[in-house]
Design a protein around this motif. Structure first.
Motif, short mmCIF file in Angstrom:
data_model
loop_
_atom_site.label_atom_id
_atom_site.label_comp_id
_atom_site.label_asym_id
_atom_site.label_seq_id
_atom_site.Cartn_x
_atom_site.Cartn_y
_atom_site.Cartn_z
N ASN A 65 -37.18 -70.22 32.00
CA ASN A 65 -35.90 -70.58 31.61
C ASN A 65 -35.32 -71.53 32.63
N LEU A 66 -34.68 -72.85 32.33
CA LEU A 66 -34.17 -73.87 33.05
C LEU A 66 -32.83 -73.92 32.61
N VAL A 67 -31.86 -73.86 33.77
CA VAL A 67 -30.48 -74.78 33.13
C VAL A 67 -30.30 -75.96 34.31
N VAL A 78 -27.92 -78.70 30.31
CA VAL A 78 -28.84 -78.55 29.27
C VAL A 78 -29.80 -77.37 29.56
N PHE A 79 -30.34 -76.60 28.52
CA PHE A 79 -31.38 -75.59 28.69
C PHE A 79 -32.68 -76.26 28.20
N THR A 80 -33.80 -75.67 29.02
CA THR A 80 -35.01 -75.87 28.64
C THR A 80 -36.03 -74.82 28.99
N ARG A 81 -37.54 -74.97 28.83
CA ARG A 81 -38.07 -73.75 29.24
C ARG A 81 -39.21 -74.50 29.69
N VAL A 111 -37.91 -81.60 25.59
CA VAL A 111 -37.28 -80.75 24.57
C VAL A 111 -35.83 -80.11 25.24
N PHE A 112 -34.75 -80.01 24.81
CA PHE A 112 -33.48 -79.28 25.25
C PHE A 112 -32.86 -78.50 24.36
N PHE A 113 -32.94 -77.32 24.40
CA PHE A 113 -32.22 -76.47 23.26
C PHE A 113 -30.90 -76.13 23.21
#
Lengths: 197, 235
Positions: free
Chosen positions: A125-127, A137-140, A193-195
């Motif tokens: 998981n990335l911020v 932004v959050f991504t994976r 893609v950002f969640f």
């Protein structure tokens, strides 16, 4: 009646002496997180994650902070309620300042995460924070050598097929420690893609 | 195991990514809608720091940057408050990190080229943990306004940068807190990017209760983080 959430504001360009002091060469504060999540007693296959963040015209973002949060090689998180009290030899959390190396990459020394459940593929998981981003932004990151579990991942399945590949790292060859490259595109054709996590 | 999911980010409270008056957002904002995600164990867990990660002077910026034995220049202030979640529950043992410019409007960061003096006795970075009741306290020097290149004669209002973790990966918050009565607030595209009804949540409140006689003016600033909702998570 819920209280209103404190609004986010940009991290701005000058965070590094406060948040990543050691990486940025400031010695007045200790660092609470680093870009290496492994210790001498970490179990599992060590890997390196590296990537570049590109803005809307393809320029490299040299003032971002990337944080990662991932399970250990057994699929466990440090403060998972059922595991409280178990000392961890793996730091599930890391931080990297893209301004801290010549190529303005983010680089993490870590292990390949295990699966946290049968409905999820191994992922990191990335911020991401930077000047010009008013809210993080959050991504994976998913892995190209986990094709079968990727097909069953309940988060990936919610994403239109043509955008899923923005979340799959590329494996680079020719090194003793496997390197996975994960580039982030803030805008455009290849926009990551950002969640809304 | 069952554990709650967290409420979503309330976009009526947070700024929109694309805010053209703040120029850097134009090439750095996502252009496609965020993809809603069902939270998994990855989202509802998060890093935990102990009180032993904090050094005694980490919350006192009036002392932690002294290099020549003299105190930093400027107006000493106390900044203190509570960290709560949306349900009003105190958030104990959560890490708060801060960074700011000095009393002349200059950051110690090497990339800050503003022509204002560096104070050799002020570093501008610090951190603390909330106590068991969710309270925190910093001592610092009041930061000043400074010019930036966003538009002609652009000035940032005085502010302190804050970074908080909260109980989970999704409760992460990075923000800035401003000072009451600052005429630059209405002219600042970063502050003004915040929905009007939430702007007040970014402004400290002057407090005589926190003011320490003969030493420092007090300002109160509380944080409201995302809270757990009623949806249990099955694993």
């Amino acid at each position: 009646m819920l209280l209103k959430q404190t609004p986010s504001q940009t991290i701005g360009p000058f965070f590094s002496y406060g948040l990543t002091p050691k990486q940025a060469g400031y010695n007045k504060l200790s660092s609470l997180a680093s870009s290496s999540l492994v210790t001498e007693s970490t179990i599992g296959a060590q890997i390196r994650i590296e990537g570049t963040i590109f803005d809307g015209v393809g320029d490299i973002v040299s003032d971002a902070m990337v944080e990662i949060w991932q399970a250990d090689s057994q699929g466990r998180y440090q403060n998972q309620p059922s595991l409280e009290g178990i000392g961890s030899s793996f730091l599930n959390f890391g931080r990297c300042d893209t301004g801290a190396n010549d190529q303005n990459k983010f680089v993490f020394e870590t292990v390949k995460p295990g699966q946290i459940s049968t409905k999820t593929a191994p992922h990191i998981n990335l911020v991401i924070f930077m000047r010009g981003l008013l809210s993080h932004v959050f991504t994976r990151i998913y892995f190209p050598d986990e094709k079968n579990s990727n097909l069953l991942d309940e988060t990936l399945l919610t994403i239109p097929a043509y955008r899923q590949e923005t979340l799959v790292a590329k494996k680079l060859s020719g090194e003793s420690t496997p390197i996975y490259e994960f580039n982030i595109h803030l805008q455009g054709e290849k926009e990551t893609v950002f969640f809304d996590a | 195991m069952r554990k709650s999911q967290f409420n979503m980010r309330d976009w009526k409270s947070h700024p929109k990514y694309l805010t053209p008056s703040y120029k850097s957002t134009v090439l750095r904002s996502p252009t496609k809608p965020l993809i809603p995600m069902k939270q998994t164990l990855s989202e509802i867990t998060g890093p935990v720091y102990g009180h032993d990660s904090i050094n005694p002077l980490d919350n006192d910026l009036t002392k932690n940057g002294i290099t020549d034995g003299r105190e930093p220049l400027g107006e000493r202030i106390v900044v203190s408050g509570k960290v709560l979640d949306e349900g009003g529950r105190s958030q104990p043992n959560t890490l708060i990190e801060i960074w700011q410019c000095n009393s002349a409007g200059r950051y110690i960061h090497v990339n800050d080229q503003h022509d204002a003096p560096i104070d050799p006795n002020f570093f501008g970075g610090g951190r603390c943990m909330t106590d068991e009741n969710g309270h925190y306290k910093f001592y610092t020097i009041k930061p000043a306004a400074y010019p930036w290149g966003n538009h002609v004669n652009a000035w940032r209002p005085a502010h302190i940068h804050f970074s908080l973790f909260g109980p989970a990966y999704v409760t992460r918050l990075v923000t800035q807190s401003y000072f009451p009565g600052d005429p630059l607030l209405d002219l600042d595209p970063i502050f003004m990017s915040t929905p009007k009804s939430s702007q007040g949540l970014l402004i400290k409140e002057f407090s005589m209760d926190l003011t320490e006689e003969g030493f420092a003016l007090g300002y109160k600033f509380d944080f409201i983080l995302r809270g757990p909702n009623a949806t249990p998570m099955e694993t």
